[in-house]
Write an enzyme that holds these catalytic residues in place. Sequence first.
Site, mmCIF file in Angstrom:
data_model
loop_
_atom_site.group_PDB
_atom_site.id
_atom_site.type_symbol
_atom_site.label_atom_id
_atom_site.label_comp_id
_atom_site.label_asym_id
_atom_site.label_seq_id
_atom_site.Cartn_x
_atom_site.Cartn_y
_atom_site.Cartn_z
ATOM 1 N N GLY A 1 0.794 -1.340 0.022
ATOM 2 C CA GLY A 1 0.024 0.048 0.002
ATOM 3 C C GLY A 1 0.897 1.225 0.136
ATOM 4 O O GLY A 1 2.216 1.265 0.247
ATOM 5 N N GLY B 1 -0.178 9.058 2.090
ATOM 6 C CA GLY B 1 0.604 10.317 2.370
ATOM 7 C C GLY B 1 1.668 10.210 3.180
ATOM 8 O O GLY B 1 2.901 11.024 3.098
ATOM 9 N N VAL C 1 4.287 0.985 1.960
ATOM 10 C CA VAL C 1 4.442 -0.178 2.688
ATOM 11 C C VAL C 1 4.926 -1.333 1.671
ATOM 12 O O VAL C 1 3.926 -1.550 0.719
ATOM 13 C CB VAL C 1 3.354 -0.612 3.578
ATOM 14 C CG1 VAL C 1 3.839 -1.723 4.186
ATOM 15 C CG2 VAL C 1 2.912 0.283 4.730
ATOM 16 N N LYS D 1 8.043 -0.655 6.067
ATOM 17 C CA LYS D 1 7.348 0.623 6.101
ATOM 18 C C LYS D 1 8.366 1.711 5.808
ATOM 19 O O LYS D 1 9.358 1.689 6.614
ATOM 20 C CB LYS D 1 6.373 1.050 7.085
ATOM 21 C CG LYS D 1 5.330 -0.111 7.641
ATOM 22 C CD LYS D 1 4.689 0.237 8.812
ATOM 23 C CE LYS D 1 3.717 -0.802 9.356
ATOM 24 N NZ LYS D 1 2.936 -0.548 10.317
ATOM 25 N N ASP E 1 -4.592 2.727 18.861
ATOM 26 C CA ASP E 1 -5.169 2.910 17.615
ATOM 27 C C ASP E 1 -5.748 1.375 17.456
ATOM 28 O O ASP E 1 -5.552 0.868 16.237
ATOM 29 C CB ASP E 1 -4.340 3.205 16.289
ATOM 30 C CG ASP E 1 -5.319 3.559 15.093
ATOM 31 O OD1 ASP E 1 -6.368 3.891 15.272
ATOM 32 O OD2 ASP E 1 -4.592 3.629 14.076
#
Length: 712
Positions: free
Chosen positions: A22, A25, A29, A43, A137
């Site tokens: 993916g 902004g 990854v 990442k 999160d």
Amino acid sequence: MRPLLTTDPEAIGPYRLLARIGAGGMGVVYLARSEGGALAAVKVIRAEHAADPSFRARFRREAQAAARVDARWTTPVLAADPEAPEPWLATAFVPGPSLAEIVAGHGPLPPGTVRALGARLVEALTAVHAAGLVHRDIKPGNVLLALDGPRLIDFGIARAGGATALTATDVVIGTPGYLSPEQARARGGEPGPPSDVFSLGCLLAYAAAGRPPFGTGMPAAVIFRTIHEAPDLAGVPDDPLRTLIARCLAKSPAARPTLPELRVALGHFGTDDWLPPGLPALIAERSAQVLELPEPQRAEPPTLADAPPAPTRRRFLLLGTSAGVLAAGGATAAWLATRSSAARDAVPSRMIAVHADLTGPGKDLGTAVERGVRLAAAQHNARADRSYDLVVQSHDDRGEADRARAVARRLVAAGQVSAVIGPTSDSTALAVRDIYNTAQLPLVTAWSDSDDLYATQSTHAPAVFQIRPSDNVMAAPLVHYLAAVRPAVRRALISDGAASGYSWQISGALAENTLPHGTVVTPTVAAGSDDFGPAVAAAMSARAQAVVYCGRSPQRAAACARALRAAGFTGTAAATEPVLGPAFLEAAGSAAEGWVFSATFVDPARLESAAGFVRAYEKRYAVHGVPVGAAEAYDAAGMVMTALTAAGTGHVDPGTLAHRLRALSYRGVTRTFAFDTRTAAGAVQMAPGLFLWQVRRGEPVFLGQYQQVTRA
């Protein structure tokens, strides 16, 4: 999973790159393989962020913090290099789908699976907290499902006491809908382990019911419900599980169960049969595909040689005769404007998709949207200075949620389109929102009036672009009209019990913006009644100069209009967009005359900026007048094309395109489109997209952008 680009490096540190997982902004990854053959998710932070010393320092702290977490149900940090030109962090790769993907695509999980999921996530959180961290999160997108159990991922905003999180610049950290009240308040003190318990309760409610317990929509509205309202757990089918989740969702941190208490309450489960039938095969298939990845194939910019041949004029006319022909048998139509062979070879091609109801109950709107997009593409392809040709696909969902999900999955799996325009109804847009967002495939729509589209599963790189303003600002044009155009000091705001939430939004905004020394009465018509006589009588007794129907029903608004006419009311009567349409005009008859409406769509024939578009549309499709939706579709296509042009001639990653769209300010024929850049999931700027209409001689007449309307 997408091929590597020619601009991607071959390796990051000791990891050889295999594919893109993916992009957004913040960075990219990658799926990678270590020197020993193990798969990893690497990442990589974009250079523009890494150039900020404070950002790099935060990244360094958080990489060190995440490395301290080591448990079976988490993904361990394998390596990191905060000092690299583009800092990176590698974690173990889990090939399974996320909980968000599974629930969005297959529905809620059975209670036994939810308990099993919760028990293992409690063990993961126990390890996180033992390392002195709070995850902050916990959400469906951050839980991956493997055959032996779930994995809690993404400690990018977990932090130790006193450290500023990587995503914490001037925003509430976390995902609305999964924030604890103390976390949502931002200034309510440092969230501790009980905050993660609350978020876990939200996640388990989502897994069991298929929806988050505090709803979806604008982040501010979700946060308000999280802090002030009780959770909606009606969809959790198991009573003991529902009671346990409710305890996790207590507003007071002290009232929530501890992790050990929660672990005991969830019970024991094995690792062999924790998933319901069907999911193990899906997860196994996903794992096998990843484990058998061939040598990396780098994606070159597509050329028109890969696109369908341009049709003859006769075939073009046959294809264009009806949307039904385009969609027959589930077929997808794609074509380019006719041009010379030399021109076709000169530039690469880009592909976008129209996802709309082309043959169902909303086919008129769907056809208008498709035609608006195709006109924009044809005009673009006719330009001599274009840097690419635009190919348009059409996909028909017939207005059905299941078909819409099938369309979205096919588009995501094919990996050929850069963006999607549509869908054209609430049910279909909400059905596919998470599918497109998880894949970071930009979805641009202006035809759903649901605020839920503003809520996305990812706050890092949301790919859903709802360019229609939110319902919570729909009252603004009426506030302006009743204050500056036809001032009304005395107002009656008729609330409709059949749409109490929406009525509260509209009436609340109008009441708060009453003129100095003004008065307001707010009679209510019960949901089970269609008698507006008492409410109108209350308005007449208050000598109201303006009466606003604050509901959503054209038929009930018509009943209100007839009651006002019968009572001899001569002031301003008004309502909002859901009412404006043929159903209201037909049911109200002459009582509709003079009614004023706020709306989010335009009549392009009354806009000087759209004059060229109107001429081209009428000529291309041999019609008189432009239907609702076509001009907005034309602008949506223009936005996407502008972002594609800015991306250059190389391969365009959808995640990068979403980032460019979010930063774009685009001047279309209907208005200027720009997004709030203060948050990652910034909504479209509202005021330019709000308009006033008025019924005159039985027809709705477009008055213009509401702030520019100065006289009745």
